[in-house]
Design a protein around this motif. Structure first.
Motif, short mmCIF file in Angstrom:
data_model
loop_
_atom_site.label_atom_id
_atom_site.label_comp_id
_atom_site.label_asym_id
_atom_site.label_seq_id
_atom_site.Cartn_x
_atom_site.Cartn_y
_atom_site.Cartn_z
N HIS A 67 0.81 -1.22 0.00
CA HIS A 67 0.00 0.00 0.00
C HIS A 67 0.86 1.28 0.00
O HIS A 67 0.57 2.24 -0.72
N HIS A 71 1.35 4.75 -2.43
CA HIS A 71 1.32 6.17 -2.03
C HIS A 71 2.57 6.89 -2.53
O HIS A 71 2.51 8.05 -2.94
N SER A 107 -0.46 8.83 6.50
CA SER A 107 -1.82 8.37 6.17
C SER A 107 -2.57 8.03 7.45
O SER A 107 -2.12 8.35 8.55
N GLY A 108 -3.69 7.32 7.30
CA GLY A 108 -4.46 6.94 8.47
C GLY A 108 -3.83 5.79 9.24
O GLY A 108 -4.13 5.56 10.40
N GLY A 109 -2.93 5.05 8.59
CA GLY A 109 -2.30 3.90 9.24
C GLY A 109 -0.79 4.02 9.36
O GLY A 109 -0.17 3.23 10.07
N GLY A 134 -2.81 10.62 10.41
CA GLY A 134 -4.21 10.66 9.96
C GLY A 134 -5.15 10.23 11.06
O GLY A 134 -6.23 10.81 11.24
N ASP A 138 -8.21 12.22 12.76
CA ASP A 138 -9.57 11.64 12.87
C ASP A 138 -10.06 11.65 14.32
O ASP A 138 -11.23 11.93 14.58
N GLY A 150 -11.63 12.89 9.51
CA GLY A 150 -11.36 14.12 10.24
C GLY A 150 -10.40 15.08 9.55
O GLY A 150 -10.53 16.29 9.71
N GLY A 151 -9.44 14.53 8.80
CA GLY A 151 -8.39 15.37 8.22
C GLY A 151 -8.90 16.58 7.46
O GLY A 151 -8.59 17.73 7.82
N PRO A 152 -9.72 16.35 6.41
CA PRO A 152 -10.19 17.50 5.63
C PRO A 152 -11.03 18.47 6.46
O PRO A 152 -10.99 19.68 6.21
N GLU A 155 -8.72 20.53 8.64
CA GLU A 155 -8.03 21.51 7.79
C GLU A 155 -8.94 22.70 7.47
O GLU A 155 -8.51 23.86 7.53
N GLY A 257 -2.85 9.94 2.65
CA GLY A 257 -4.02 10.80 2.75
C GLY A 257 -3.74 12.19 3.32
O GLY A 257 -4.28 13.18 2.84
N VAL A 258 -2.87 12.27 4.33
CA VAL A 258 -2.61 13.57 4.98
C VAL A 258 -1.83 14.50 4.04
O VAL A 258 -1.82 15.72 4.22
N ASN A 261 -3.24 17.76 2.71
CA ASN A 261 -3.34 18.96 3.55
C ASN A 261 -2.52 20.12 2.96
O ASN A 261 -1.29 20.07 2.89
N THR A 290 -5.25 10.68 -1.38
CA THR A 290 -5.89 9.64 -0.55
C THR A 290 -5.97 8.33 -1.35
O THR A 290 -5.67 8.31 -2.55
N ASP A 291 -6.37 7.26 -0.68
CA ASP A 291 -6.34 5.93 -1.30
C ASP A 291 -7.04 5.89 -2.66
O ASP A 291 -8.14 6.42 -2.81
#
Ligand code: KG4
Ligand code: ZN
Length: 325
Positions: A67, A71, A107-109, A134, A138, A150-152, A155, A257-258, A261, A290-291
Motif C-alpha cells: 500500500h 502512495h 496516512s491513516g495507518g 491521519g 480523525d 477528520g483530516g479534511p 483543515e 491521505g494527509v 493537507n 488519498t487511497d
C-alpha cells in the motif's frame, strides 16, 4: 466483518464502472495489480480474491503491491490521465526523479520517513511509535464532534482558527531520531476540550449536574483545529528536513491521505526553499493523495519494468503485516 461486507458490496459496481469508463477489455489489459497489504485482513482478502479471479479469467499476470509503495509512486504521475482520449494505449509519461530521495508518508495507518536510493528501494529512517498522523486528525475531529474523515474537516476549520491559541506539545521533537508519536498530542487536546466543557458547564450553573452536555462554540473548535494542525506540521517538517539534509537527498516527496493537507504542503515547501534550496519538493496531484487504485497500478508499472515479483493468480496472497521491501 463490516469492512469486508462493504468491500464486497462495492466491488462489482466499481469494477463495472472502471471497465466501462476506460474502454478496457481482455485484449488491451496487460497485467492485473492489487494491494496485497498491509491493512485489515478482511478488506484485503476481498481485493486480492477479486484480482485473482480477474487474473485467472482474463489470463493475465498478477502483481501484488504494498500500500505504501502505491502512495509513494502516486508522485510519478504528474498529470491526470485523460480517460476520454484513452484508447487502450499506454499514455502514461512517468516522472524521472533523481535519487536519493526522501518520502514522508502520512496516512491513516502510517507515518514514516523513507529513504529511496533508487526505484523500488526503501529504507525506513523513522516512523510513529503509536498513532499515525491521519489517525490523530480523525480522533481530534471526533473529539470536536465534527465527523469523519477528520483530516479534511480539521483543515477546513483550521483556516479560520488561531494556530497560536493553544500551545500543544510537539511530541518527540528533540528525541534525536526520526520517529514520531502522536498519541500524547491527541490526549493533550482531549484534556483541553474536557476542561473547556467543564468550565462552560459550571458557568451555566450546572455544577453537579452530570447528564447535561454543553456544546463548544465554532471559534473555539477552529482554534483547537488550527493549534493541533500546527503542532503536527511542526514535528513532521522538522524531522523531514533534518533527515533530508543528513542524507543529502535531491528530492523530498509527500504521500498518503494527509499529504492532501494544503497547509502541510505549503509550510514544508517554504521550509525546504529556505533551508535546503538545492532540494526539490513534490506532492501527488490532489485526487491521488488519498487511497486510490491508480497509484497501485503506477507502482506495478515499475515492478513490471524491473522484473520484480510478478506472480499469477495462484501465488497472490493478502498479508495484513506486509513489509515494504
Ligand atoms: O491514505 P489514506 O487515504 O488511507 C490510509 O491509508 O489510511 O489516508 C486517510 C487519512 C485519514 O486519516 C484522513 O483523515 C487523512 O488521511 N486526511 C487528511 C486530509 N485528507 C485526508 N488529513 C489532514 N488533512 C487533509 N486534508
Ligand atoms: Zn493509504
Amino acid at each position: 466483518s463490516l469492512a469486508s461486507r462493504m468491500h464486497l458490496k462495492n466491488m462489482s459496481p466499481v469494477l463495472k464502472r472502471a471497465f466501462k469508463k476506460t474502454n478496457l477489455n481482455q485484449k488491451n489489459i496487460d497485467y492485473i495489480s492489487v494491494t496485497n497489504g498491509p491493512g485489515l485482513i478482511p478488506a484485503l482478502i476481498i481485493g486480492v480474491q477479486t484480482a485473482k479471479t480477474l487474473s485467472y479469467a482474463l489470463k493475465k499476470p498478477l502483481v501484488g503491491i504494498h500500500h505504501i509503495e502505491g502512495h509513494i509512486y502516486a508522485n510519478w504521475l504528474k498529470k491526470p490521465i485523460k480517460l476520454k482520449t484513452h484508447k487502450g494505449k499506454n499514455n502514461f509519461k512517468p516522472w524521472k526523479p533523481e535519487f536519493p530521495m526522501l518520502c514522508l508518508v502520512v496516512s491513516g495507518g502510517h507515518t514514516q520517513i523513507i529513504l529511496m536510493k533508487r526505484d523500488l528501494n526503501y529504507k525506513i529512517l523513522g516512523e510513529t511509535v503509536d498513532d499515525a498522523v491521519g489517525e490523530a486528525f480523525d480522533k481530534v475531529a471526533k473529539l470536536l464532534g465534527v465527523g469523519y474523515p477528520g483530516g479534511p474537516l480539521i483543515e477546513k476549520m483550521a483556516k479560520i482558527g488561531n494556530k497560536n491559541k493553544f500551545n500543544f506539545t510537539r511530541p518527540m521533537m528533540n528525541s534525536g531520531d526520526y520517529n514520531f508519536s502522536f498519541s500524547g498530542l491527541k490526549t493533550a487536546v482531549l484534556y483541553e476540550v474536557r476542561s473547556q466543557q467543564n468550565f462552560l458547564h459550571d458557568k451555566r450553573g450546572l455544577r453537579g449536574v452530570e447528564s447535561v452536555e454543553v456544546s463548544l462554540d465554532n471559534q473555539y473548535k477552529s482554534d483547537i483545529a488550527a493549534s493541533f494542525q500546527q503542532a503536527v506540521i511542526d514535528v513532521l517538517i522538522y524531522k523531514t528536513v533534518k533527515s533530508a539534509k543528513k542524507h543529502k537527498v535531491k528530492n523530498i516527496i509527500l504521500g498518503g491521505g494527509v499529504s492532501a493537507n494544503k497547509e502541510l504542503q505549503k509550510q514544508l515547501s517554504q521550509k525546504i526553499k529556505k533551508e535546503f534550496p538545492l532540494c526539490n519538493f513534490h506532492f501527488p496531484y490532489s485526487k491521488l493523495t488519498t487511497d486510490n487504485a491508480l497509484m497501485i497500478s503506477i507502482a506495478a508499472y515499475y515492478r513490471i519494468k524491473n522484473n520484480k515479483e510478478i506472480g499469477n493468480w495462484k501465488s497472490a496472497k493478502a498479508d495484513a503485516n506486509l513489509k515494504l521491501k
